[in-house]
Design a protein around this motif. Structure first.
Motif, PDB file in Angstrom:
ATOM      1  N   TYR A  73       0.831  -1.197   0.000  1.00  0.00           N
ATOM      2  CA  TYR A  73       0.000   0.000   0.000  1.00  0.00           C
ATOM      3  C   TYR A  73       0.861   1.240   0.000  1.00  0.00           C
ATOM      4  O   TYR A  73       1.890   1.284   0.651  1.00  0.00           O
ATOM      5  CB  TYR A  73      -0.939   0.014   1.225  1.00  0.00           C
ATOM      6  N   GLU A 102      -3.193 -11.184  10.666  1.00  0.00           N
ATOM      7  CA  GLU A 102      -3.422 -10.031   9.779  1.00  0.00           C
ATOM      8  C   GLU A 102      -4.522  -9.145  10.346  1.00  0.00           C
ATOM      9  O   GLU A 102      -5.449  -9.641  10.999  1.00  0.00           O
ATOM     10  CB  GLU A 102      -3.901 -10.532   8.408  1.00  0.00           C
ATOM     11  N   ASP A 103      -4.457  -7.871  10.035  1.00  0.00           N
ATOM     12  CA  ASP A 103      -5.564  -6.975  10.395  1.00  0.00           C
ATOM     13  C   ASP A 103      -6.751  -7.173   9.468  1.00  0.00           C
ATOM     14  O   ASP A 103      -7.893  -7.296   9.909  1.00  0.00           O
ATOM     15  CB  ASP A 103      -5.101  -5.501  10.385  1.00  0.00           C
ATOM     16  N   ILE A 104      -6.470  -7.231   8.154  1.00  0.00           N
ATOM     17  CA  ILE A 104      -7.563  -7.304   7.187  1.00  0.00           C
ATOM     18  C   ILE A 104      -7.064  -7.975   5.910  1.00  0.00           C
ATOM     19  O   ILE A 104      -5.929  -7.742   5.495  1.00  0.00           O
ATOM     20  CB  ILE A 104      -8.115  -5.882   6.906  1.00  0.00           C
ATOM     21  N   VAL A 105      -7.890  -8.828   5.345  1.00  0.00           N
ATOM     22  CA  VAL A 105      -7.575  -9.420   4.041  1.00  0.00           C
ATOM     23  C   VAL A 105      -8.505  -8.761   3.028  1.00  0.00           C
ATOM     24  O   VAL A 105      -9.722  -8.811   3.157  1.00  0.00           O
ATOM     25  CB  VAL A 105      -7.760 -10.952   4.028  1.00  0.00           C
ATOM     26  N   ASP A 106      -7.879  -8.144   2.046  1.00  0.00           N
ATOM     27  CA  ASP A 106      -8.613  -7.355   1.058  1.00  0.00           C
ATOM     28  C   ASP A 106      -8.551  -8.110  -0.283  1.00  0.00           C
ATOM     29  O   ASP A 106      -9.305  -9.050  -0.501  1.00  0.00           O
ATOM     30  CB  ASP A 106      -7.952  -5.975   1.026  1.00  0.00           C
ATOM     31  N   THR A 107      -7.609  -7.781  -1.160  1.00  0.00           N
ATOM     32  CA  THR A 107      -7.483  -8.541  -2.417  1.00  0.00           C
ATOM     33  C   THR A 107      -6.924  -9.940  -2.172  1.00  0.00           C
ATOM     34  O   THR A 107      -7.099 -10.834  -2.984  1.00  0.00           O
ATOM     35  CB  THR A 107      -6.549  -7.826  -3.409  1.00  0.00           C
ATOM     36  N   GLY A 108      -6.200 -10.118  -1.063  1.00  0.00           N
ATOM     37  CA  GLY A 108      -5.592 -11.408  -0.739  1.00  0.00           C
ATOM     38  C   GLY A 108      -4.162 -11.533  -1.233  1.00  0.00           C
ATOM     39  O   GLY A 108      -3.498 -12.533  -0.958  1.00  0.00           O
ATOM     40  N   SER A 109      -3.647 -10.521  -1.934  1.00  0.00           N
ATOM     41  CA  SER A 109      -2.302 -10.691  -2.493  1.00  0.00           C
ATOM     42  C   SER A 109      -1.214 -10.650  -1.412  1.00  0.00           C
ATOM     43  O   SER A 109      -0.239 -11.407  -1.493  1.00  0.00           O
ATOM     44  CB  SER A 109      -2.023  -9.701  -3.626  1.00  0.00           C
ATOM     45  N   THR A 110      -1.385  -9.822  -0.390  1.00  0.00           N
ATOM     46  CA  THR A 110      -0.378  -9.784   0.686  1.00  0.00           C
ATOM     47  C   THR A 110      -0.333 -11.149   1.381  1.00  0.00           C
ATOM     48  O   THR A 110       0.738 -11.730   1.608  1.00  0.00           O
ATOM     49  CB  THR A 110      -0.742  -8.700   1.731  1.00  0.00           C
ATOM     50  N   LYS A 134     -12.585  -8.960   3.748  1.00  0.00           N
ATOM     51  CA  LYS A 134     -13.456  -8.319   2.741  1.00  0.00           C
ATOM     52  C   LYS A 134     -13.565  -9.260   1.546  1.00  0.00           C
ATOM     53  O   LYS A 134     -12.872  -9.054   0.536  1.00  0.00           O
ATOM     54  CB  LYS A 134     -12.816  -7.016   2.257  1.00  0.00           C
ATOM     55  N   HIS A 159     -15.738  -1.255   2.564  1.00  0.00           N
ATOM     56  CA  HIS A 159     -15.441   0.100   3.025  1.00  0.00           C
ATOM     57  C   HIS A 159     -13.950   0.163   3.282  1.00  0.00           C
ATOM     58  O   HIS A 159     -13.363  -0.846   3.670  1.00  0.00           O
ATOM     59  CB  HIS A 159     -16.074   0.364   4.399  1.00  0.00           C
ATOM     60  N   PHE A 160     -13.367   1.336   3.158  1.00  0.00           N
ATOM     61  CA  PHE A 160     -11.999   1.495   3.655  1.00  0.00           C
ATOM     62  C   PHE A 160     -12.122   1.845   5.134  1.00  0.00           C
ATOM     63  O   PHE A 160     -12.740   2.841   5.504  1.00  0.00           O
ATOM     64  CB  PHE A 160     -11.239   2.582   2.894  1.00  0.00           C
ATOM     65  N   VAL A 161     -11.561   0.998   5.985  1.00  0.00           N
ATOM     66  CA  VAL A 161     -11.744   1.161   7.430  1.00  0.00           C
ATOM     67  C   VAL A 161     -10.441   1.571   8.110  1.00  0.00           C
ATOM     68  O   VAL A 161      -9.350   1.320   7.580  1.00  0.00           O
ATOM     69  CB  VAL A 161     -12.273  -0.153   8.062  1.00  0.00           C
ATOM     70  N   ASP A 167      -4.693   1.833   9.280  1.00  0.00           N
ATOM     71  CA  ASP A 167      -4.393   3.246   9.048  1.00  0.00           C
ATOM     72  C   ASP A 167      -5.012   3.800   7.774  1.00  0.00           C
ATOM     73  O   ASP A 167      -5.383   3.069   6.859  1.00  0.00           O
ATOM     74  CB  ASP A 167      -2.881   3.434   8.926  1.00  0.00           C
TER      75      ASP A 167
HETATM   76  P1  IMP Z   1      -4.432  -7.069   0.278  1.00  0.00           P
HETATM   77  O1  IMP Z   1      -3.067  -7.504  -0.147  1.00  0.00           O
HETATM   78  O2  IMP Z   1      -5.140  -6.325  -0.825  1.00  0.00           O
HETATM   79  O3  IMP Z   1      -5.291  -8.191   0.825  1.00  0.00           O
HETATM   80  O4  IMP Z   1      -4.254  -5.984   1.389  1.00  0.00           O
HETATM   81  C1  IMP Z   1      -3.938  -6.307   2.682  1.00  0.00           C
HETATM   82  C2  IMP Z   1      -3.389  -5.121   3.439  1.00  0.00           C
HETATM   83  O5  IMP Z   1      -3.880  -3.875   2.930  1.00  0.00           O
HETATM   84  C3  IMP Z   1      -3.855  -5.177   4.876  1.00  0.00           C
HETATM   85  O6  IMP Z   1      -2.958  -5.916   5.677  1.00  0.00           O
HETATM   86  C4  IMP Z   1      -3.918  -3.711   5.258  1.00  0.00           C
HETATM   87  O7  IMP Z   1      -2.670  -3.285   5.716  1.00  0.00           O
HETATM   88  C5  IMP Z   1      -4.246  -2.987   3.969  1.00  0.00           C
HETATM   89  N1  IMP Z   1      -5.687  -2.708   3.859  1.00  0.00           N
HETATM   90  C6  IMP Z   1      -6.604  -3.320   3.074  1.00  0.00           C
HETATM   91  N2  IMP Z   1      -7.836  -2.809   3.250  1.00  0.00           N
HETATM   92  C7  IMP Z   1      -7.701  -1.857   4.200  1.00  0.00           C
HETATM   93  C8  IMP Z   1      -8.634  -0.970   4.853  1.00  0.00           C
HETATM   94  O8  IMP Z   1      -9.856  -0.955   4.614  1.00  0.00           O
HETATM   95  N3  IMP Z   1      -8.098  -0.138   5.784  1.00  0.00           N
HETATM   96  C9  IMP Z   1      -6.778  -0.117   6.113  1.00  0.00           C
HETATM   97  N4  IMP Z   1      -5.887  -0.927   5.536  1.00  0.00           N
HETATM   98  C10 IMP Z   1      -6.343  -1.795   4.589  1.00  0.00           C
END
Ligand code: IMP
Length: 187
Positions: A73, A102-110, A134, A159-161, A167
């Protein structure tokens, strides 16, 4: 303007988070209680800092704790591409059960990058414990390793949280709850 006045809506209040964290810790305690090796909980810095701190204090087992950092990010709300491991483990996880926190899984790539990394270091299983998920935004499916499990605190809408470790532009991590910022803050 006070910190709390930046928040449009609280999605997950403190007491709801605390209750769910305790439940996740009980599940982990139960699932790993018969293992001969203590699991290694690997917090993903910086977002998982509060979650990891609360979770490990509720796990009634011997565990070890380490951190990794994976950057993808930028300073905004949109991912800037493939994640890169910028801080690696101190502990040797060969033949160990790893739980990536993890705090949050969004796209899952991390997450998929981190799981592959733990597997390449010889972990005997890789589980994931994420506070938020998400699923609507998923682009990369999570493939766990060995008998690894997926622990999820809450499903979150798209939502972006911020808050409880998460953060926007490196701020708002110290909010004790999880919420959405007022639209004018992003501009
Ligand atoms: P991913 O690789 O797209 O799954 O992103 C995972 C990382 O993106 C998380 O560990 C967070 O640090 C950050 N991230 C994703 N969505 C949010 C959000 O809504 N708020 C804050 N950080 C986020």
């Amino acid at each position: 303007m006070s910190l709390h006045s930046h928040i449009e809506q609280v999605l997950f209040p403190e007491d709801q988070i605390a209750e769910r964290v305790s439940q996740l810790a009980s599940e982990i305690t139960n699932d790993f209680k018969d293992e001969s090796q203590p699991p290694v909980l690997v917090g993903v810095a910086t977002g998982a800092c509060l979650f990891l701190a609360d979770l490990i204090r509720r796990i009634d087992l011997l565990v070890s704790v380490d951190f990794v950092r994976a950057d993808s990010y930028g300073s905004g709300t949109i991912s800037n591409g493939a994640p890169r491991i910028s801080l690696d483990l101190k502990l040797d996880v060969k033949a160990k059960h790893v739980i990536v926190v993890e705090d949050i899984v969004d796209t899952g790539s991390t997450l998929s990058c981190l799981i592959a990394h733990m597997e390449s270091k010889g972990a005997s299983s890789v589980s994931v414990c994420t506070l938020l998920d998400k699923p609507a935004r998923r682009k990369v499916e999570t493939k766990l390793v060995g008998q690894g499990k997926f622990y999820r605190g809450f499903e979150c809408r798209d939502h972006f949280v911020v808050g409880y470790g998460m953060d926007f532009a490196e701020m708002y991590r110290n909010l004790p709850y999880i919420g959405i910022l007022k639209p004018e803050i992003y501009n």
